[in-house]
Design an enzyme around this catalytic site. Structure first.
Site, PDB file in Angstrom:
ATOM      1  N   ALA A   1       3.012   1.819   3.030  1.00 22.37           N
ATOM      2  CA  ALA A   1       4.229   0.997   2.975  1.00 22.37           C
ATOM      3  C   ALA A   1       5.303   1.715   2.144  1.00 22.37           C
ATOM      4  O   ALA A   1       6.481   1.722   2.506  1.00 22.37           O
ATOM      5  CB  ALA A   1       3.930  -0.370   2.376  1.00 22.37           C
TER       6      ALA A   1
ATOM      7  N   HIS B   1       5.901   6.482  -2.487  1.00 27.27           N
ATOM      8  CA  HIS B   1       7.233   6.999  -2.836  1.00 27.27           C
ATOM      9  C   HIS B   1       7.125   8.472  -3.221  1.00 27.27           C
ATOM     10  O   HIS B   1       7.900   9.300  -2.769  1.00 27.27           O
ATOM     11  CB  HIS B   1       7.826   6.256  -4.037  1.00 27.27           C
TER      12      HIS B   1
ATOM     13  N   ARG C   1      11.939  -4.490   6.691  1.00 24.76           N
ATOM     14  CA  ARG C   1      12.602  -4.363   5.404  1.00 24.76           C
ATOM     15  C   ARG C   1      14.109  -4.562   5.487  1.00 24.76           C
ATOM     16  O   ARG C   1      14.788  -4.549   4.487  1.00 24.76           O
ATOM     17  CB  ARG C   1      12.271  -3.006   4.802  1.00 24.76           C
TER      18      ARG C   1
ATOM     19  N   CYS D   1       0.827  -1.212   0.000  1.00 27.96           N
ATOM     20  CA  CYS D   1       0.000   0.000   0.000  1.00 27.96           C
ATOM     21  C   CYS D   1       0.865   1.267   0.000  1.00 27.96           C
ATOM     22  O   CYS D   1       2.080   1.230   0.149  1.00 27.96           O
ATOM     23  CB  CYS D   1      -0.912  -0.001   1.216  1.00 27.96           C
TER      24      CYS D   1
HETATM   25 FE1  CFM Z   1      13.033   0.567  -5.138  1.00 26.51          FE
HETATM   26 FE2  CFM Z   1      12.546  -1.807  -5.283  1.00 26.51          FE
HETATM   27 FE3  CFM Z   1      10.999  -0.137  -3.851  1.00 26.51          FE
HETATM   28 FE4  CFM Z   1      13.514  -0.753  -3.064  1.00 26.51          FE
HETATM   29 FE5  CFM Z   1      12.519  -2.729  -1.445  1.00 26.51          FE
HETATM   30 FE6  CFM Z   1      11.556  -3.732  -3.691  1.00 26.51          FE
HETATM   31 FE7  CFM Z   1       9.993  -2.128  -2.265  1.00 26.51          FE
HETATM   32 MO1  CFM Z   1      10.594  -4.489  -1.421  1.00 26.51          MO
HETATM   33  S1  CFM Z   1      14.441  -1.081  -4.895  1.00 26.51           S
HETATM   34  S2  CFM Z   1      12.460   1.092  -3.118  1.00 26.51           S
HETATM   35  S3  CFM Z   1      14.336  -1.555  -1.213  1.00 26.51           S
HETATM   36  S4  CFM Z   1      11.230  -0.340  -5.929  1.00 26.51           S
HETATM   37  S5  CFM Z   1      12.684  -4.658  -2.168  1.00 26.51           S
HETATM   38  S6  CFM Z   1      12.307  -3.818  -5.842  1.00 26.51           S
HETATM   39  S7  CFM Z   1       9.489  -3.846  -3.278  1.00 26.51           S
HETATM   40  S8  CFM Z   1      10.738  -2.464  -0.368  1.00 26.51           S
HETATM   41  S9  CFM Z   1       9.096  -0.229  -2.743  1.00 26.51           S
HETATM   42  C1  HCA Z   2       6.673  -3.444   1.188  1.00 26.00           C
HETATM   43  C2  HCA Z   2       8.009  -3.904   1.684  1.00 26.00           C
HETATM   44  C3  HCA Z   2       8.562  -5.074   0.947  1.00 26.00           C
HETATM   45  C4  HCA Z   2       7.775  -6.345   1.168  1.00 26.00           C
HETATM   46  C5  HCA Z   2       8.528  -7.563   0.806  1.00 26.00           C
HETATM   47  C6  HCA Z   2       7.804  -8.834   0.480  1.00 26.00           C
HETATM   48  C7  HCA Z   2      10.019  -5.253   1.433  1.00 26.00           C
HETATM   49  O1  HCA Z   2       6.415  -3.462  -0.019  1.00 26.00           O
HETATM   50  O2  HCA Z   2       5.894  -3.041   2.002  1.00 26.00           O
HETATM   51  O3  HCA Z   2       6.672  -8.826  -0.008  1.00 26.00           O
HETATM   52  O4  HCA Z   2       8.444  -9.868   0.674  1.00 26.00           O
HETATM   53  O5  HCA Z   2      10.919  -5.199   0.639  1.00 26.00           O
HETATM   54  O6  HCA Z   2      10.202  -5.459   2.629  1.00 26.00           O
HETATM   55  O7  HCA Z   2       8.604  -4.800  -0.448  1.00 26.00           O
END
Ligand code: CFM
Ligand code: HCA
Length: 528
Positions: free
Chosen positions: A54, A183, A85, A51
């Site tokens: 998150a 983001h 995370r 969401c």
């Molecule tokens: Fe960029 Fe990602 Fe994301 Fe990320 Fe992450 Fe991710 Fe995420 Mo999980 S590099 S910031 S550190 S888009 S692993 S592939 S999904 S938390 S929002």
């Molecule tokens: C998020 C965080 C997450 C979840 C990871 C997962 C992460 O999207 O809220 O589904 O295993 O990197 O911790 O992407």
């Protein structure tokens, strides 16, 4: 492969089939290809997405170590976003460090009925009295938006009362269609209230690492390499991030963008306001790391620096390749599926290539079309109502602080060379006949696994155990399965070792999914 795709689609009701088909692309490099992305998931489909809260609190703002982050909402949202995370951090000299804490207003039913602003003010006062932080962030969860608490006024008034920066984020979970909205909201808040307030000169060659979250210590390996080259990291957005460092981030020479999806807004806004260009880098993979360092050499145009960068590349590549060689021998020719957020599904393809492996299916959870097709597509993306809900800041060059890093001609040339202000996206790196699937569903994942039999599936916690019960190893590329770093040269070696241990472990052939041994219910699907 076309047949496999058609067979997946055939199972869906007509309307859903029409929608999902647009999210699946069989790669054909001979023509420009379009993919549907950043739109609502079809209700009822099991998605991997998260969401907006998150994306804002969990991903971008949470990792800042020297601010207190208060979650205004029910305790579950706070608990969920508390260090799950694996973004790592260290205290700076001033000692402000709150990463291990979890701050929440712990909203109850009566707050939902009578409003939660009073409780939020009390929470801010209490946090301030105990910790005396330099700055506080407030994060709205779903109920806050629904009942209409005015967190921005609370932030303004409490900021005045306590004399510190307090920034509120309207990142209610339901905003937008995924984490991605969060983001953007986080970038806006950081940019408007924190970045570029302290004009403190920085010495030598300096960069900000944007979109690097220090999962499993990745940022520290990147810093180690840059440091060897003679380049200092002024700040990282936002792994091991620091409020103090962000206030002077506008003084760095250039921004490096690792995760384009989560931080391109900041890169663009900093360029407009302060004149800092950005370089898309990828520090995942041996060759990818070297390529990124060479982009930096091309940007700085200093012979001594270039020489040092080449020396570092030579030494580090040799050491990494030597260490990887025995694993590569056992991994050569193996295949991978990659499904991760908004950037890693692209970045890890380079690392798999270093191991002699091939990514045959890849997809993002929530990336936009530019992350797939490249930024050239930006002018053609339709902005729908879900995206229009997220404010775009009006940014102008700062009358005093705007300092062009290069003359416009040079900048244009660097852009044409693919060095600055550009990102080509994931699809161009994927060969003919490979598959790109946006916002994949559990059903599609299982179907593709049965048909294409990958040697490993890289994904997240929501599907890890389904994959492993099907007898296929799964590697989490979000939290790295509690390991890492995987970035840079040393990270690549760690990764090779772990992938070898997973794929070449004989136990997988003994696995039988429980539902194959004794189905709990039996039925037949009749499609008319
Ligand atoms: Fe960029 Fe990602 Fe994301 Fe990320 Fe992450 Fe991710 Fe995420 Mo999980 S590099 S910031 S550190 S888009 S692993 S592939 S999904 S938390 S929002
Ligand atoms: C998020 C965080 C997450 C979840 C990871 C997962 C992460 O999207 O809220 O589904 O295993 O990197 O911790 O992407």
């Amino acid at each position: 492969i076309e047949d496999v795709v058609e067979n997946i689609i055939r199972v869906y009701p007509t309307k859903v089939a029409k929608k999902r088909r647009k999210h699946i692309v069989v790669r054909d490099p001979s023509e420009p290809q379009e993919i549907e992305a950043n739109v609502r998931t079809v209700p009822g489909i099991i998605t991997q997405r998260g969401c907006c809260f998150a994306g804002c609190k969990g991903v971008v703002i949470g990792p800042i170590v020297d601010m207190i982050h208060i979650v205004h909402g029910p305790i579950g949202c706070s608990y969920y976003s508390w260090m799950t995370r694996r973004n790592q951090g260290v205290p700076r000299e001033d000692g402000h460090y709150y990463l291990e804490y979890c701050f929440s207003t712990d909203m109850q039913e009566d707050n939902i009925i009578f409003g939660g602003e009073k409780k939020l003010r009390a929470a801010i006062r209490e946090a301030y009295e105990i910790f005396k932080p330099k700055a506080i962030s407030i994060h709205a969860t779903c109920p806050v938006g629904l009942i209409g608490d005015d967190i921005h006024t609370v932030a303004k008034e409490m900021s005045k009362e306590l004399g510190i920066d307090i920034v509120a984020f309207s990142c209610e979970g339901y905003r937008g269609v995924s984490q991605s909205a969060g983001h953007h909201i986080a970038n806006n808040g950081l940019f408007e209230h924190i970045v570029g307030k302290d004009d403190i000169e920085l010495d030598g060659y300096t960069v900000n690492c944007l979109g690097e979250y220090n999962i499993g210590g990745d940022a520290w390996e990147i810093e180690r390499i840059l440091d060897r080259c003679g380049i200092k990291v002024a700040s990282t957005f936002s792994g091991n991030g620091s409020y103090t460092e962000y206030r002077r981030a506008h003084m760095a020479n250039v921004n490096l963008v690792q995760c384009h999806r989560s931080i391109n807004y900041m890169a663009e806004m900093m360029e407009t306001k302060f004149g800092i260009p950005w370089i898309k880098v990828n520090f995942i993979g041996v060759k990818a790391t070297s390529k990124s360092l060479r982009k930096l050499a091309a940007f700085f145009e200093d012979d001594a620096l270039t020489e040092q960068i080449e020396k570092v590349i030579e030494e580090e590549e040799r050491a990494a390749e030597e260490a990887i060689a025995p694993y590569r021998e056992r991994l050569e020719g193996k295949t991978a599926f990659l499904f991760v957020g908004g950037s890693r599904a692209h970045h890890y393809q380079d690392l798999f290539r270093d191991l002699g492996m091939k990514t045959i299916v890849a997809g993002y959870e929530f990336a936009h079309r530019d992350d797939y097709e490249g930024r050239d597509v930006l002018p053609y993306i339709k902005v729908d109502a879900d995206s229009r809900n997220i404010p775009e800041l009006d940014v102008e060059p700062d009358p005093e602080r705007f300092k062009p890093r290069k003359d416009p001609e040079k900048l244009k040339k660097l852009k044409e060379m693919g060095i600055v202000d550009t990102y080509e996206g994931m699809m161009k790196d994927m060969g003919s006949g490979t598959l790109v699937v946006d916002d994949i569903s559990h059903f599609e994942l299982e179907y593709l696994m049965k048909e294409l039999k990958p040697d490993i599936v890289c994904s997240g916690i929501k599907d890890k155990y389904v994959i492993q019960k099907m007898g296929v190893p799964s590697k989490q590329l979000h939290n790295y399965d509690y390991s890492g770093p995987f970035a840079g040269y040393k990270g690549a070696v760690n990764f090779a070792k772990e992938i070898d241990m997973l794929i070449n472990n004989p136990s997988w052939s003994f696995a039988k999914a429980p539902w194959e041994a004794s189905p709990l219910i039996k039925g037949a699907l009749i499609i008319e």
